[in-house]
Scaffold this active site. Structure first.
Site, PDB file in Angstrom:
ATOM      1  CE  LYS A 181      -5.558  65.013 -61.836  1.00  0.00           C
ATOM      2  NZ  LYS A 181      -4.632  63.943 -62.321  1.00  0.00           N
TER       3      LYS A 181
HETATM    4  C1  PLP Z   1      -5.155  62.796 -63.031  1.00  0.00           C
HETATM    5  C2  PLP Z   1      -4.199  62.042 -63.872  1.00  0.00           C
HETATM    6  C3  PLP Z   1      -4.619  61.132 -64.872  1.00  0.00           C
HETATM    7  C4  PLP Z   1      -6.084  60.814 -65.104  1.00  0.00           C
HETATM    8  O1  PLP Z   1      -6.787  61.877 -65.681  1.00  0.00           O
HETATM    9  P1  PLP Z   1      -8.391  61.928 -65.581  1.00  0.00           P
HETATM   10  O2  PLP Z   1      -8.783  63.264 -66.079  1.00  0.00           O
HETATM   11  O3  PLP Z   1      -8.705  61.749 -64.112  1.00  0.00           O
HETATM   12  O4  PLP Z   1      -8.916  60.812 -66.409  1.00  0.00           O
HETATM   13  C5  PLP Z   1      -3.648  60.525 -65.640  1.00  0.00           C
HETATM   14  N1  PLP Z   1      -2.332  60.737 -65.444  1.00  0.00           N
HETATM   15  C6  PLP Z   1      -1.880  61.596 -64.496  1.00  0.00           C
HETATM   16  C7  PLP Z   1      -0.421  61.770 -64.309  1.00  0.00           C
HETATM   17  C8  PLP Z   1      -2.786  62.279 -63.673  1.00  0.00           C
HETATM   18  O5  PLP Z   1      -2.332  63.129 -62.738  1.00  0.00           O
END
Ligand code: PLP
Length: 461
Positions: free
Chosen positions: A110
């Site tokens: 993120k």
């Molecule tokens: C947020 C997240 C996901 C999922 O990603 P999306 O964009 O919500 O599908 C997967 N792995 C980690 C470690 C995350 O923080």
């Protein structure tokens, strides 16, 4: 470039307005009206580019109301916080490529989007002479990425609520040790649901919301999707040569944001044979793709908690294309979903879905076994989210294709699961060691809207 809503009820707006709007004001999600077509010659010419140079090429046509020199500066500043000079390096092990997206400040993918979004907000607020108070709730993971995205930024304060004592100790420390004056951590004596309810109630008080220009940083902001499109191009360029084999991407999925960015890259012409959507036990999207069954269940807690989601908000963006860009059909599907908890698809729609995606739901036992066997075979430690994607990639019957697995978190971020699977306690990267020794700042409060309102009122910018 103009942006419209999946629900079809707003006049087209530019990129800058789309970033500031976040969620479309008609309740839909914003999408560009067209996609720049990247032909093979252009793609080949991008091979020598650095991540930042590539990001500028990919994003500029979508953000054409920001001067190119400014966009370049925003990109360079956003990725200067990453620990690896490649930003998102690709490593190859046991016949799969691991696209490491966890070299940002909070060790999860993120950061790739939120580092940019924080800088974009600061840039746009300054231009408009406005201020913003971001208020959000976190169960542990996204909160720290949002805080690191806006720490120290001008004209923005951020208030993040987390359930006191209910996140992992490292998750709480990652947030509370950010002591910049514009960051306000709030530990609520209650559950994550209590935190979310308090935030929702605060936003529904319209005079208060307007008085303090309350804003959100959730995964529906178009700029987040756009930032993530870049690494699909970057990985493709790393794992192919001019005589290339096909490429498939395996994406550990929760809210459908990350994998939707892959779909955008494909729409722009990136030769992606298929997107593999990997879920844990919370598998509404796997049921949709494999059985046409889009109906919510209850959330089951797993070892990959950032994917413990039943309603994938970004999926609406894909539905808009599946429904032939017909907003009336999107509105009707969500209206029936709201009353019946399910959505129906035609055979033709389902065959289109399956030509673009395949999907596997991976349970806890399989996830832990993948972490353990991958470590044994290759020496490489997978975090539990990444392991879900690797399992799905290894299972998939896509032959003669390069398989790229998105590594969404550093193994040390979910050290307990990794230790359970392998006996190894993964080491935190240096800047995150010794967080307990750092000064921290956090306000504890009851699960009480009045207390939250008073605190925000007092500390808002
Ligand atoms: C947020 C997240 C996901 C999922 O990603 P999306 O964009 O919500 O599908 C997967 N792995 C980690 C470690 C995350 O923080």
């Amino acid at each position: 470039m103009k942006y419209i809503s999946t629900r079809g009820k707003i006049a087209p707006i530019g990129f800058k307005d789309a970033v500031m709007m976040g969620l479309a004001t008609d309740g839909g999600l914003l999408l560009p009206t067209e996609y720049p077509a990247i032909d093979r010659a252009t793609l080949e010419s991008w091979r020598p580019l650095s991540y930042q140079e590539l990001a500028l090429r990919v994003m500029a046509p979508f953000a054409d109301d920001i001067p190119s020199a400014d966009l370049k500066e925003l990109i360079d500043r956003s990725y200067a916080t990453f620990r690896d000079p490649a930003i998102t390096p690709v490593v190859s092990r046991d016949g799969v490529h691991i696209l490491e997206l966890f070299h940002g400040p909070t060790l999860a993918f993120k950061d790739v989007a939120l580092q940019l979004l924080g800088n974009l907000f600061e840039y746009l607020l300054k231009e408009r002479g406005e201020k913003m108070n971001i208020v959000g709730a976190t169960s542990g993971d996204t909160g720290s990425a949002a805080i690191y995205g806006v720490r120290g930024k001008e004209n923005i304060n951020i208030f993040i609520l987390h359930p006191h004592g209910k996140t992992s100790p490292i998750q709480a420390l990652q947030m509370t040790t950010v002591t910049d004056p514009n960051v306000f951590n709030i530990a609520v004596n209650g559950t994550f649901d209590d935190c979310q309810t308090m935030v929702k109630q605060l936003f529904s008080d319209i005079p208060f919301k307007e008085k303090h220009s309350l804003g959100a940083v959730n995964s529906i902001n178009w700029a987040r999707v756009l930032a993530q499109v870049v690494y699909y191009f970057y990985a493709w360029l790393r794992v192919t040569d001019t005589s290339t084999r096909d490429v498939v991407f395996s994406v550990p999925t929760g809210n459908f944001g990350d994998i939707f960015a892959g779909y955008v890259a494909k729409k722009m012409g990136l030769p992606v044979r298929k997107l593999i959507l990997a879920t844990n036990e919370n598998n509404i999207l796997t049921r949709m793709i494999n059985q046409g069954d889009y109906s919510t269940g209850t959330v089951v807690p797993t070892v990959s908690p950032s994917m413990d989601i039943q309603v994938a908000s970004n999926f609406e963006r894909y539905l808009y294309y599946l429904f032939d860009e017909n907003p009336a059909r999107v509105r009707q599907a969500f209206a029936s979903f709201a009353t019946s908890g399910r959505m129906e698809f035609s055979d033709e729609e389902m065959s289109r879905v399956r030509s673009e995606f395949s999907s596997t739901s991976v349970n806890q036992e399989q996830t832990l076994a993948t972490i353990s066997s991958f470590k044994e075979k290759t020496g490489y430690l997978l975090d539990p989210h990444t392991a879900v994607g690797v399992y799905a990639a290894l299972q998939s019957d896509e032959k003669d294709a390069e398989k790229v697995c998105l590594a969404t978190a550093h193994p040390a971020k979910f050290g307990d699961a990794v230790k359970q699977a392998t006996g190894v306690d993964p080491e935190l990267p240096l800047p995150l060691q010794g967080l307990e020794q750092l000064p921290s700042r956090c306000q504890t409060m009851e699960a009480d809207l009045g207390q939250l309102r008073a605190y925000v009122d007092e500390n808002a910018i």
